[in-house]
Each structure stands twice: as C-alpha cells, then as structure tokens.
Design a protein around this motif. Sequence first.
Motif, short mmCIF file in Angstrom:
data_model
loop_
_atom_site.label_atom_id
_atom_site.label_comp_id
_atom_site.label_asym_id
_atom_site.label_seq_id
_atom_site.Cartn_x
_atom_site.Cartn_y
_atom_site.Cartn_z
N PRO A 67 0.83 -1.22 0.00
CA PRO A 67 0.00 0.00 0.00
C PRO A 67 0.86 1.27 0.00
N VAL A 68 0.35 2.33 -0.61
CA VAL A 68 1.11 3.59 -0.68
C VAL A 68 1.47 4.09 0.73
N GLY A 193 -9.28 -17.61 12.05
CA GLY A 193 -9.36 -18.49 10.88
C GLY A 193 -9.55 -17.73 9.58
N VAL A 194 -10.00 -16.47 9.67
CA VAL A 194 -10.29 -15.70 8.45
C VAL A 194 -9.03 -14.97 7.96
N ILE A 195 -8.07 -14.79 8.85
CA ILE A 195 -6.89 -13.97 8.51
C ILE A 195 -6.16 -14.46 7.24
N ARG A 203 -3.18 -8.57 4.72
CA ARG A 203 -2.55 -9.74 5.35
C ARG A 203 -1.03 -9.59 5.44
N LEU A 204 -0.44 -9.02 4.39
CA LEU A 204 1.03 -8.96 4.36
C LEU A 204 1.60 -7.70 4.99
N PHE A 205 0.77 -6.66 5.15
CA PHE A 205 1.35 -5.38 5.59
C PHE A 205 0.82 -4.85 6.92
N ASP A 206 -0.39 -5.28 7.34
CA ASP A 206 -0.85 -4.88 8.68
C ASP A 206 -0.40 -5.97 9.65
N PRO A 207 0.06 -5.57 10.86
CA PRO A 207 0.55 -6.59 11.80
C PRO A 207 -0.59 -7.48 12.29
N GLU A 208 -0.29 -8.76 12.47
CA GLU A 208 -1.32 -9.72 12.87
C GLU A 208 -1.95 -9.33 14.22
N LEU A 209 -1.13 -8.77 15.11
CA LEU A 209 -1.65 -8.38 16.43
C LEU A 209 -2.76 -7.33 16.30
N ALA A 210 -2.74 -6.57 15.22
CA ALA A 210 -3.76 -5.53 15.01
C ALA A 210 -5.02 -6.08 14.35
#
Length: 280
Positions: A67-68, A193-195, A203-210
């Motif tokens: 993302p930009v 399960g949806v992640i 999925r690749l750029f926002d942290p999983e914890l968020a």
Amino acid sequence: MGLVWRRVRDRFRAASLDTPELDARLLAQQAFGIDAMGLIRRERETAPAEWVEALDALAERRLAGEPVSRIIGEREFWGLKFQLNGATLDPRPETEMLVAEAIRWIEHHPAPYIVDLGTGTGAIAISILDAIPAARGIATDLAAEALTAARHNAERHQVAGRLSFRQGPWWQAVPHTELFDLILSNPPYIASGVIPTLQPEVRLFDPELALDGGFDGLEPYRAIAAQAVRRLKPGGAVVLEIGANQGDPVARIMARAGFSRVEVQKDLAGLDRVVLASHS
Ligand SMILES: C[S@@+](CC[C@H](N)C(=O)[O-])C[C@H]1O[C@@H](n2cnc3c(N)ncnc32)[C@H](O)[C@@H]1O
C-alpha cells in the motif's frame, strides 16, 4: 516531472490499481522530496535521473502490492498525518466514524478524560485531543513499537502534553484508579481463521496483532467489556469500532457487561461499524 509521474500512473492503470493517479502523485512526492504543490509547480522541469530511479523503485513496490501508506510511511486520518511503523495498523477511513461519534459525545464536556485501548498510531486519541483542546487521555497498546509511533504522532500534532502512553494488555495497562468519560477502542476484530483469506494488502502489511480478534473475532470486546462499567465516570460512554456483522454479538457483550443503553450504528455502506454503550 509531469511526464515521469504520468508514466508511472499509466503503469498503475495498466495493472488495474484502484487509484492510479493518486498513488503515482503521492509516490512522486515522496521520491522527489516535494509536496503536492511543488509537483504541480515543477510540472515542466526535467527530473534528475536519480529522482526517476527513486520513483521507479517505489512504483515497483506498489506494483508488488504494498500500500502507498506503507511505502511513504504515513497516512492521513481525520485531516492529520500519522506516521506508521511495522507494529501499527494503517488507520482506515471507517474509523473516522468512531472519532466523530466520540467528539459528539464529549464536545460540551468541560474537561473530558478519555482512554484509547489499542491505540496503534494513536489515530483515534490524537484526533480527538486535536479537536477538543480541553480533553486529556491515556492511550495503550500491547505493542511497544506501536507506542513509539503514537508518541511521535502526538508530538507532531502537539497533544503529547495531554496524552500519556501505557504498554500492556487491555485494562492491565491502565491504572485501577483512573476513571474515564469515554472509553474508546478499535480492537482487532477478525476471527483468527479468516486472517489467511484477507487481501494481500492487509494480510502482508498490517501486523497480525492488530487484526486477530481470536477464535470468533470477539475476544477483545469481551476483555474490554469486562471492566468497562467500573472504569467509567457517571454519564460516560464506551464507543467501539466493530466489524461488518458484529453489531448483534458486540451489543450483547456490552448489555451483559451491565450497560442499559446499547446502540449499533451503521456506516454509509449500511454495515455495522460502531457500538455505543452507556447508561440511560
Ligand atoms: C485494529 S488495530 C487499531 C489501531 C488504531 N486504534 C486504529 O484505529 O488505527 C488494534 C490495536 O490493538 C492492539 N492490540 C492487540 N491486542 C492487544 C491487547 N491484548 N491489548 C492492548 N492492545 C492490543 C494492536 O497492537 C493494535 O494496535
């Protein structure tokens, strides 16, 4: 310079990006080290070769799905710019609805005290403190690195003197003696399960914890609701962002926690977006 960024725009168009012109302009500003006005004013100048190379490198990242906002390291939210880092969610425009609701609730309060649980970049707390000079608050996050960005953003927007930061899980980060006029959170609300099925840009750029809200996406609401009633001052409210189909279950969690007035608000797309809980 106009020719150079337009060539990038055309590549973005050919790749069917959603906003090819805006993306190309923002990346050109970043690569050239100039602002939006500068890009217009210097339209006819020849860009130095190293600027062209720098823009091409950023364009490749965009074409690879980044993302930009991640490429330039910041995002505009509520009219303010927020620095991002690897531990922060990229703040979403939908969350501005929560900010608007929060401001509506406390705008006539002489000195509102707020808490933003899971603050990320600080977007929610900082926007509210910027809009309401009499407001003060606490912003928390489990991710220490997110708080580094939030502190920077609070300083940038000159609200750092009215906002303190605490690291830790939900209420454990907040001193027991503190009571609030407004409890705010945009917690992670996607079922674990949806992640793996989310778009790569998320999925690749926002942290999983968020993102990860546990097995049913509602675990953070349960944790927040558990202490919300006793952490509010009389007349206070809880304002939570929720996922598109979470109105009913989150309203139930808040009602069970002891709130007598619970309202689900929909966004402009007609999707559940905010839950407001208070005592009537
Ligand atoms: C959906 S993001 C929202 C970030 C920011 N408030 C916004 O709206 O842009 C959720 C935030 O909650 C934080 N978080 C996740 N689990 C947490 C926990 N157990 N306790 C506190 N914060 C948590 C994440 O690090 C992330 O910053």
